[in-house]
Design a protein around this motif. Structure first.
Motif, PDB file in Angstrom:
ATOM      1  N   UNK A  49      13.335  48.978  36.001  1.00 26.71           N
ATOM      2  CA  UNK A  49      13.912  47.703  36.432  1.00 26.71           C
ATOM      3  C   UNK A  49      15.427  47.746  36.232  1.00 26.71           C
ATOM      4  N   UNK A  50      16.174  47.239  37.230  1.00 25.73           N
ATOM      5  CA  UNK A  50      17.630  47.192  37.134  1.00 25.73           C
ATOM      6  C   UNK A  50      18.079  45.904  36.453  1.00 25.73           C
ATOM      7  N   UNK A  51      19.052  46.039  35.547  1.00 23.11           N
ATOM      8  CA  UNK A  51      19.668  44.901  34.875  1.00 23.11           C
ATOM      9  C   UNK A  51      21.177  45.075  34.944  1.00 23.11           C
ATOM     10  N   UNK A  52      21.894  43.960  35.103  1.00 29.39           N
ATOM     11  CA  UNK A  52      23.345  43.990  35.203  1.00 29.39           C
ATOM     12  C   UNK A  52      23.948  43.040  34.187  1.00 29.39           C
ATOM     13  N   UNK A  53      25.088  43.434  33.634  1.00 32.63           N
ATOM     14  CA  UNK A  53      25.838  42.534  32.761  1.00 32.63           C
ATOM     15  C   UNK A  53      27.026  41.998  33.547  1.00 32.63           C
ATOM     16  N   UNK A  54      27.505  40.850  33.135  1.00 29.74           N
ATOM     17  CA  UNK A  54      28.683  40.272  33.777  1.00 29.74           C
ATOM     18  C   UNK A  54      29.849  41.221  33.522  1.00 29.74           C
ATOM     19  N   UNK A  55      30.707  41.461  34.502  1.00 31.55           N
ATOM     20  CA  UNK A  55      31.807  42.406  34.298  1.00 31.55           C
ATOM     21  C   UNK A  55      32.814  41.924  33.252  1.00 31.55           C
ATOM     22  N   UNK A  56      33.377  42.855  32.529  1.00 29.85           N
ATOM     23  CA  UNK A  56      34.380  42.506  31.521  1.00 29.85           C
ATOM     24  C   UNK A  56      35.670  42.060  32.215  1.00 29.85           C
ATOM     25  N   UNK A  57      36.438  41.249  31.512  1.00 30.57           N
ATOM     26  CA  UNK A  57      37.727  40.820  32.044  1.00 30.57           C
ATOM     27  C   UNK A  57      38.627  42.032  32.288  1.00 30.57           C
ATOM     28  N   UNK A  58      38.531  43.017  31.385  1.00 29.24           N
ATOM     29  CA  UNK A  58      39.351  44.216  31.522  1.00 29.24           C
ATOM     30  C   UNK A  58      39.072  44.917  32.847  1.00 29.24           C
ATOM     31  N   UNK A  59      37.815  45.008  33.202  1.00 31.93           N
ATOM     32  CA  UNK A  59      37.451  45.671  34.453  1.00 31.93           C
ATOM     33  C   UNK A  59      37.934  44.869  35.667  1.00 31.93           C
ATOM     34  N   UNK A  60      37.754  43.556  35.619  1.00 30.18           N
ATOM     35  CA  UNK A  60      38.154  42.696  36.736  1.00 30.18           C
ATOM     36  C   UNK A  60      39.664  42.745  36.932  1.00 30.18           C
ATOM     37  N   UNK A  61      40.417  42.791  35.835  1.00 33.60           N
ATOM     38  CA  UNK A  61      41.884  42.847  35.907  1.00 33.60           C
ATOM     39  C   UNK A  61      42.384  44.046  36.705  1.00 33.60           C
ATOM     40  N   UNK A  62      41.635  45.130  36.672  1.00 36.73           N
ATOM     41  CA  UNK A  62      42.064  46.390  37.295  1.00 36.73           C
ATOM     42  C   UNK A  62      41.758  46.469  38.796  1.00 36.73           C
ATOM     43  N   UNK A  63      40.954  45.544  39.303  1.00 35.24           N
ATOM     44  CA  UNK A  63      40.561  45.569  40.713  1.00 35.24           C
ATOM     45  C   UNK A  63      41.686  44.988  41.568  1.00 35.24           C
ATOM     46  N   UNK A  64      41.930  45.613  42.700  1.00 32.67           N
ATOM     47  CA  UNK A  64      42.914  45.072  43.646  1.00 32.67           C
ATOM     48  C   UNK A  64      42.266  43.919  44.416  1.00 32.67           C
ATOM     49  N   UNK A  65      43.033  42.863  44.715  1.00 30.28           N
ATOM     50  CA  UNK A  65      42.470  41.722  45.446  1.00 30.28           C
ATOM     51  C   UNK A  65      41.769  42.127  46.748  1.00 30.28           C
ATOM     52  N   UNK A  66      42.351  43.028  47.511  1.00 36.68           N
ATOM     53  CA  UNK A  66      41.731  43.438  48.777  1.00 36.68           C
ATOM     54  C   UNK A  66      40.384  44.128  48.544  1.00 36.68           C
TER      55      UNK A  66
END
Length: 158
Positions: A20-37
């Motif tokens: 079974x697949x389980x996901x955690x909410x992404x960390x703020x650190x990870x989200x900060x590194x994503x480009x808006x596009x």
């Protein structure tokens, strides 16, 4: 809910337990590194909304603790609405989600306004706020119920 699910699936940590697949909410650190596009493409939101999500992640150290947000929701709303793409509705909904009491909610939500129009003949946000004066303990619950009413299909549209 679909956007939130995509956000968690695409950026959160994935674990497989007994197939079974389980996901955690992404960390703020990870989200900060994503480009808006890139975020826009991954979760199918507007560029403004993607940018706002990333900006909130960048500001996490500056956000008030939940206890302070509960005590001073207006202060939090004022702070967070300075971020382009975050309006009053989103700020009020954010407070409502972290608060265990029902004193706040998204007065300006279209479904809430539609519910008030159907039940009480009013849909002006200021009039809705005035109507709920003195009912602060139940405001969030009433707004939730009005949103449910506002989401109902008209009998004439079937």
């Amino acid at each position: 809910m679909k956007i939130k699910a995509d956000f968690v699936k695409k950026l959160g940590e994935r674990k497989v337990v007994e197939g079974e697949e389980y996901y955690s909410f992404p960390s703020f650190e990870r989200v900060r590194k994503v480009r808006p596009s890139e975020l826009k493409r991954k979760i199918r939101v507007t560029l403004i909304k993607a940018t706002a999500i990333i900006e909130v992640a960048k500001l996490t150290e500056n956000l008030s603790p939940v206890k302070r947000i509960k005590r001073r929701p207006e202060e939090f709303a004022e702070f967070v609405t300075k971020i382009k793409g975050i309006g009053k509705w989103t700020a009020e909904l954010s407070v409502a989600k972290v608060s265990k009491s029902f004193y706040v909610g998204p007065y300006g939500d279209l479904a809430v306004k539609r519910g008030f129009r159907r039940m009480f003949g009013i849909d002006d946000e200021k009039k809705i706020r005035k109507t709920l004066e003195g009912l602060e303990e139940y405001t969030g619950l009433i707004l939730y119920l009005m949103a449910l009413e506002g989401h109902k299909k008209d009998n004439n549209s079937r």
